[in-house]
Design an enzyme around this catalytic site. Structure first.
Site, PDB file in Angstrom:
ATOM      1  N   ASN A  29     -11.503 -29.230  21.003  1.00 23.07           N
ATOM      2  CA  ASN A  29     -12.402 -29.010  19.807  1.00 23.07           C
ATOM      3  C   ASN A  29     -12.518 -27.377  19.519  1.00 23.07           C
ATOM      4  O   ASN A  29     -12.979 -27.018  18.546  1.00 23.07           O
ATOM      5  CB  ASN A  29     -13.768 -29.537  20.316  1.00 23.07           C
ATOM      6  CG  ASN A  29     -14.893 -29.037  19.393  1.00 23.07           C
ATOM      7  OD1 ASN A  29     -15.108 -29.536  18.422  1.00 23.07           O
ATOM      8  ND2 ASN A  29     -15.837 -28.063  20.072  1.00 23.07           N
ATOM      9  N   SER A  88      -8.929 -30.432  10.811  1.00 15.36           N
ATOM     10  CA  SER A  88      -9.816 -30.039   9.522  1.00 15.36           C
ATOM     11  C   SER A  88      -9.115 -30.544   8.495  1.00 15.36           C
ATOM     12  O   SER A  88      -7.917 -30.570   8.198  1.00 15.36           O
ATOM     13  CB  SER A  88      -9.996 -28.547   9.706  1.00 15.36           C
ATOM     14  OG  SER A  88     -10.565 -28.101   8.295  1.00 15.36           O
ATOM     15  N   TYR A 101      -6.883 -19.453   9.324  1.00 13.85           N
ATOM     16  CA  TYR A 101      -7.485 -20.852   9.729  1.00 13.85           C
ATOM     17  C   TYR A 101      -6.701 -21.831   9.329  1.00 13.85           C
ATOM     18  O   TYR A 101      -6.388 -23.010   9.897  1.00 13.85           O
ATOM     19  CB  TYR A 101      -9.099 -20.696   9.345  1.00 13.85           C
ATOM     20  CG  TYR A 101      -9.733 -22.167   9.836  1.00 13.85           C
ATOM     21  CD1 TYR A 101     -10.179 -22.304  11.334  1.00 13.85           C
ATOM     22  CD2 TYR A 101      -9.915 -23.022   8.944  1.00 13.85           C
ATOM     23  CE1 TYR A 101     -10.728 -23.441  11.663  1.00 13.85           C
ATOM     24  CE2 TYR A 101     -10.605 -24.287   9.230  1.00 13.85           C
ATOM     25  CZ  TYR A 101     -11.376 -24.612  10.564  1.00 13.85           C
ATOM     26  OH  TYR A 101     -11.810 -25.594  10.786  1.00 13.85           O
ATOM     27  N   LYS A 160      -4.527 -24.728  11.344  1.00 19.47           N
ATOM     28  CA  LYS A 160      -4.776 -26.214  11.317  1.00 19.47           C
ATOM     29  C   LYS A 160      -3.527 -27.020  10.820  1.00 19.47           C
ATOM     30  O   LYS A 160      -3.423 -27.929  11.400  1.00 19.47           O
ATOM     31  CB  LYS A 160      -6.152 -26.657  10.480  1.00 19.47           C
ATOM     32  CG  LYS A 160      -7.623 -26.053  11.189  1.00 19.47           C
ATOM     33  CD  LYS A 160      -7.907 -26.488  12.419  1.00 19.47           C
ATOM     34  CE  LYS A 160      -9.032 -26.127  13.250  1.00 19.47           C
ATOM     35  NZ  LYS A 160      -9.477 -26.806  14.274  1.00 19.47           N
ATOM     36  N   ILE A 199     -19.065 -29.768   8.574  1.00 18.74           N
ATOM     37  CA  ILE A 199     -19.884 -30.391   9.333  1.00 18.74           C
ATOM     38  C   ILE A 199     -21.543 -29.253   9.496  1.00 18.74           C
ATOM     39  O   ILE A 199     -21.284 -28.323   9.309  1.00 18.74           O
ATOM     40  CB  ILE A 199     -19.409 -30.431  11.163  1.00 18.74           C
ATOM     41  CG1 ILE A 199     -18.108 -30.834  10.822  1.00 18.74           C
ATOM     42  CG2 ILE A 199     -20.424 -30.990  11.863  1.00 18.74           C
ATOM     43  CD1 ILE A 199     -17.307 -30.466  12.266  1.00 18.74           C
TER      44      ILE A 199
HETATM   45  N1  LIG Z   1     -17.987 -26.778  11.276  1.00 17.47           N
HETATM   46  C1  LIG Z   1     -17.289 -27.192  10.202  1.00 17.47           C
HETATM   47  O1  LIG Z   1     -17.833 -27.470   9.168  1.00 17.47           O
HETATM   48  C2  LIG Z   1     -15.816 -27.711  10.701  1.00 17.47           C
HETATM   49  C3  LIG Z   1     -15.209 -28.304   9.397  1.00 17.47           C
HETATM   50  C4  LIG Z   1     -13.780 -28.727   9.623  1.00 17.47           C
HETATM   51  C5  LIG Z   1     -13.134 -28.828  11.100  1.00 17.47           C
HETATM   52  N2  LIG Z   1     -14.005 -28.048  12.085  1.00 17.47           N
HETATM   53  C6  LIG Z   1     -13.446 -28.335  13.365  1.00 17.47           C
HETATM   54  O2  LIG Z   1     -14.399 -28.686  14.317  1.00 17.47           O
HETATM   55  C7  LIG Z   1     -14.392 -27.948  15.629  1.00 17.47           C
HETATM   56  C8  LIG Z   1     -15.760 -27.786  16.086  1.00 17.47           C
HETATM   57  O3  LIG Z   1     -16.223 -27.055  15.019  1.00 17.47           O
HETATM   58  P1  LIG Z   1     -17.660 -26.159  15.191  1.00 17.47           P
HETATM   59  O4  LIG Z   1     -18.123 -25.575  13.810  1.00 17.47           O
HETATM   60  O5  LIG Z   1     -18.557 -27.175  15.849  1.00 17.47           O
HETATM   61  O6  LIG Z   1     -17.156 -24.999  16.025  1.00 17.47           O
HETATM   62  P2  LIG Z   1     -18.085 -23.599  16.288  1.00 17.47           P
HETATM   63  O7  LIG Z   1     -19.451 -23.847  16.191  1.00 17.47           O
HETATM   64  O8  LIG Z   1     -17.338 -22.726  15.610  1.00 17.47           O
HETATM   65  O9  LIG Z   1     -17.544 -23.570  17.916  1.00 17.47           O
HETATM   66  C9  LIG Z   1     -16.238 -23.349  18.226  1.00 17.47           C
HETATM   67  C10 LIG Z   1     -16.191 -23.199  19.778  1.00 17.47           C
HETATM   68  O10 LIG Z   1     -15.208 -23.064  20.040  1.00 17.47           O
HETATM   69  C11 LIG Z   1     -15.099 -21.898  21.099  1.00 17.47           C
HETATM   70  N3  LIG Z   1     -14.064 -20.790  20.554  1.00 17.47           N
HETATM   71  C12 LIG Z   1     -14.078 -20.167  19.576  1.00 17.47           C
HETATM   72  N4  LIG Z   1     -13.154 -18.926  19.840  1.00 17.47           N
HETATM   73  C13 LIG Z   1     -12.677 -19.317  21.070  1.00 17.47           C
HETATM   74  C14 LIG Z   1     -11.723 -18.425  21.686  1.00 17.47           C
HETATM   75  N5  LIG Z   1     -11.131 -17.531  21.194  1.00 17.47           N
HETATM   76  N6  LIG Z   1     -11.486 -19.003  22.876  1.00 17.47           N
HETATM   77  C15 LIG Z   1     -11.964 -20.061  23.630  1.00 17.47           C
HETATM   78  N7  LIG Z   1     -13.062 -20.842  22.899  1.00 17.47           N
HETATM   79  C16 LIG Z   1     -13.099 -20.392  21.539  1.00 17.47           C
HETATM   80  C17 LIG Z   1     -16.475 -21.277  20.843  1.00 17.47           C
HETATM   81  O11 LIG Z   1     -16.910 -20.696  22.095  1.00 17.47           O
HETATM   82  P3  LIG Z   1     -18.222 -19.995  22.305  1.00 17.47           P
HETATM   83  O12 LIG Z   1     -19.209 -21.103  22.494  1.00 17.47           O
HETATM   84  O13 LIG Z   1     -18.236 -19.188  23.541  1.00 17.47           O
HETATM   85  O14 LIG Z   1     -18.489 -19.222  20.967  1.00 17.47           O
HETATM   86  C18 LIG Z   1     -17.386 -22.462  20.533  1.00 17.47           C
HETATM   87  O15 LIG Z   1     -17.644 -23.026  21.673  1.00 17.47           O
HETATM   88  C19 LIG Z   1     -13.403 -26.921  15.403  1.00 17.47           C
HETATM   89  O16 LIG Z   1     -12.216 -27.278  15.841  1.00 17.47           O
HETATM   90  C20 LIG Z   1     -13.462 -26.810  13.961  1.00 17.47           C
HETATM   91  O17 LIG Z   1     -12.132 -26.021  13.389  1.00 17.47           O
HETATM   92  C21 LIG Z   1     -14.977 -27.747  11.754  1.00 17.47           C
END
Ligand SMILES: NC(=O)c1ccc[n+]([C@@H]2O[C@H](COP(=O)([O-])OP(=O)(O)OC[C@H]3O[C@@H](n4cnc5c(N)ncnc54)[C@H](OP(=O)(O)O)[C@@H]3O)[C@@H](O)[C@H]2O)c1
Length: 260
Positions: free
Chosen positions: A93, A146, A159, A163, A192
């Site tokens: 994730n 994504s 990004y 992906k 999301i």
């Molecule tokens: N949010 C959206 O709208 C969206 C849309 C499409 C796809 N996605 C995908 O869904 C997944 C979750 O999204 P999200 O928005 O919930 O994620 P998020 O809030 O950005 O959280 C990402 C997590 O990844 C960890 N992380 C970031 N950089 C890292 C690194 N260099 N090394 C290790 N860990 C790292 C962060 O750790 P910390 O807790 O330490 O910061 C956090 O726990 C991701 O794969 C994202 O690409 C999200």
């Protein structure tokens, strides 16, 4: 005993994924980058699910020189082995969102940090998890990818490229690991409702993701349900992509609601 490992699971979508597996009685291992955040998340999880075992690791993808910190992955899996646990469900994730980057404003090393985290680090995590799954009869690996792997969005070159690469990685792994009964799939969310959504109501009210056939974007639990499908209900499915974006990417033009 079923054991799930979810990366990047102290905040946002990762929390919903952890809670889904916890509610199904799994032992849940999770990561975040900072030890304090990991400890706080563990406390919250244990309060909510007192009968479930949670183990948290502070894991950062990269060393200061930008290369993948494989040593930290080795240490984590050795520690899991020493506890007598085997991860049968891996959910990738965590992601570097590459936010705030522009094509002309950022360097090759900025680009590589995102690629290294979202593709190379995940490759290493899969390798260390899958060698154990291979020896214990199989498992499930799910990438949180994504819909930007299909359609680009502005100012997110690294990004979007990561992906796309991650989706290719998923397919190649599905092919190579099928003979070990290791299934590899991807969930492709659109936008999301994370804490970024809550903090930027004006922006998110007007983004095209709102103009989806279903009229809304996903919450973390929608993504967690899709992960659960792959992990627990999809015995004969590997190399598959499950899009969770309200139908956004199937349309040629977005449906723009008429102003009242
Ligand atoms: N949010 C959206 O709208 C969206 C849309 C499409 C796809 N996605 C995908 O869904 C997944 C979750 O999204 P999200 O928005 O919930 O994620 P998020 O809030 O950005 O959280 C990402 C997590 O990844 C960890 N992380 C970031 N950089 C890292 C690194 N260099 N090394 C290790 N860990 C790292 C962060 O750790 P910390 O807790 O330490 O910061 C956090 O726990 C991701 O794969 C994202 O690409 C999200």
């Amino acid at each position: 005993m079923r054991v799930a490992l979810v990366t990047g699971a102290c905040i946002n979508t990762g929390v919903d994924i952890v809670e889904k597996f916890a509610s199904e009685g799994y032992t849940v291992i999770f990561t975040g980058r900072r030890l304090r955040a990991v400890e706080e998340a563990k406390r919250r999880y244990e309060e909510k699910f007192p009968d479930v075992t949670f183990i948290g690791y502070a894991l950062d993808s990269l060393l200061p020189d930008g290369t993948v910190d494989e040593g930290a992955i080795v240490d984590m899996f050795s520690n899991i082995d020493a506890r007598g646990l085997t991860v049968d469900t891996l959910v990738l994730n965590a992601a570097d969102q590459g936010l705030g980057m522009t094509f002309f404003g950022n360097s090759l090393s900025d680009f590589m940090n995102v690629i290294n985290t979202n593709v190379a680090w995940n490759f290493a995590l899969v390798q260390h998890a899958a060698m154990r799954m291979r020896d214990t009869g199989g498992g499930s690996i799910t990438f949180i990818n994504s819909n930007t792997a299909y359609r680009a969005i502005p100012d997110r070159v690294a990004y979007v490229a990561s992906k796309g690469g991650q989706l290719g990685l998923m397919r190649a792994l599905a092919l190579d690991l099928g003979k070990y009964n290791i299934r590899v799939n991807a969930v492709l969310p659109g936008m999301i409702k994370t804490d970024r959504w809550v903090k930027n109501p004006d922006f998110y009210k007007t983004v095209p993701s709102r103009y989806t056939p279903l009229g809304d974007v996903a919450v973390g639990a929608d993504v967690a349900d899709a992960v659960w499908y792959f992990a627990a209900c999809a015995r004969n499915t590997t190399g598959a992509e499950l899009v969770v974006d309200g139908g956004n990417t199937v349309q040629l033009y977005p449906i723009i609601p008429k102003e009242n």
